[in-house]
Design an enzyme around this catalytic site. Sequence first.
Site, PDB file in Angstrom:
ATOM      1  N   HIS A 186      48.301  39.687  29.590  1.00 54.02           N
ATOM      2  CA  HIS A 186      48.633  39.202  30.929  1.00 54.02           C
ATOM      3  C   HIS A 186      48.188  40.296  31.905  1.00 54.02           C
ATOM      4  O   HIS A 186      49.002  40.954  32.535  1.00 54.02           O
ATOM      5  CB  HIS A 186      50.137  38.942  31.065  1.00 54.02           C
ATOM      6  CG  HIS A 186      50.664  37.859  30.168  1.00 54.02           C
ATOM      7  ND1 HIS A 186      51.987  37.473  30.168  1.00 54.02           N
ATOM      8  CD2 HIS A 186      50.049  37.068  29.257  1.00 54.02           C
ATOM      9  CE1 HIS A 186      52.163  36.495  29.279  1.00 54.02           C
ATOM     10  NE2 HIS A 186      51.003  36.234  28.713  1.00 54.02           N
ATOM     11  N   TYR A 210      27.661  45.848  31.157  1.00 48.26           N
ATOM     12  CA  TYR A 210      28.645  45.955  30.077  1.00 48.26           C
ATOM     13  C   TYR A 210      29.576  44.753  30.003  1.00 48.26           C
ATOM     14  O   TYR A 210      30.062  44.409  28.926  1.00 48.26           O
ATOM     15  CB  TYR A 210      29.408  47.283  30.149  1.00 48.26           C
ATOM     16  CG  TYR A 210      28.560  48.370  29.544  1.00 48.26           C
ATOM     17  CD1 TYR A 210      28.604  48.628  28.170  1.00 48.26           C
ATOM     18  CD2 TYR A 210      27.643  49.070  30.320  1.00 48.26           C
ATOM     19  CE1 TYR A 210      27.769  49.571  27.599  1.00 48.26           C
ATOM     20  CE2 TYR A 210      26.805  50.018  29.756  1.00 48.26           C
ATOM     21  CZ  TYR A 210      26.873  50.266  28.395  1.00 48.26           C
ATOM     22  OH  TYR A 210      26.039  51.188  27.819  1.00 48.26           O
TER      23      TYR A 210
HETATM   24 ZN   LIG Z   1      50.477  34.840  27.292  1.00 47.21          ZN
END
Ligand SMILES: [Zn+2]
Length: 221
Positions: free
Chosen positions: A95, A120
């Site tokens: 998250h 990258y």
């Molecule tokens: Zn999650």
Amino acid sequence: MTETKLRDDICRFGRSLFERGLTPGSSGNISLRLDDGGWLVTPTNASLGFLDPGRISRLDAQGRLTSGDAPTKEIPLHTALYQTRAEARAIVHLHSTHAVALSMLPEIDSKAVLPPMTPYYLMRAGQTALVSYHRPGDPAVVAAIKGLAGRYSSVLLANHGPVVAGETLEAAVFATEELEETAKLYLLLRGLNPRHLSPEQVADLVRVFGISLPEQDGHHH
Ligand SMILES: [Zn+2]
């Protein structure tokens, strides 16, 4: 690689991600596919910063818990991506702030949540698909990930966070970090009309580094 080493790697990378603020509280989870077809998965309600290698969930090839604590409730996200990415051996879900913020912006292209901004990002994360919002635990998110048919190694769940597959845990972690850092760059530069990589520069990277992007796959097959 021994299972003991893999358990230690999950704890080491988990702690590193947590300590850098890349996933708060008990959010985020990591899984690894083992040679016997089973999985090591971080437990439910466990902070990635404080994992105990001996309590990591061990699942058999059928997904049944054989040892350790109960696995993360987000295991269907991992399973859906493994089922469509045969070469995937590790999955990281975070998250992480900037990627979650990016997922809420109105202009986001669901087939490529970020423009080609840095080499990258393309080399590690490739191209990232957006999966529309689903309530946590909603089985429809599995169908949404499967609907991408394995064309993406990284997906971004709207208002939630990234789910990234790799051939090794290190590769999945590095790809997730590149996605997060590139989302941060995008937010820093939003509205400033930055120069992104040109189609020629992207084509050059694809050729030199053998990057597999969804459009290129479409042209070749
Ligand atoms: Zn999650």
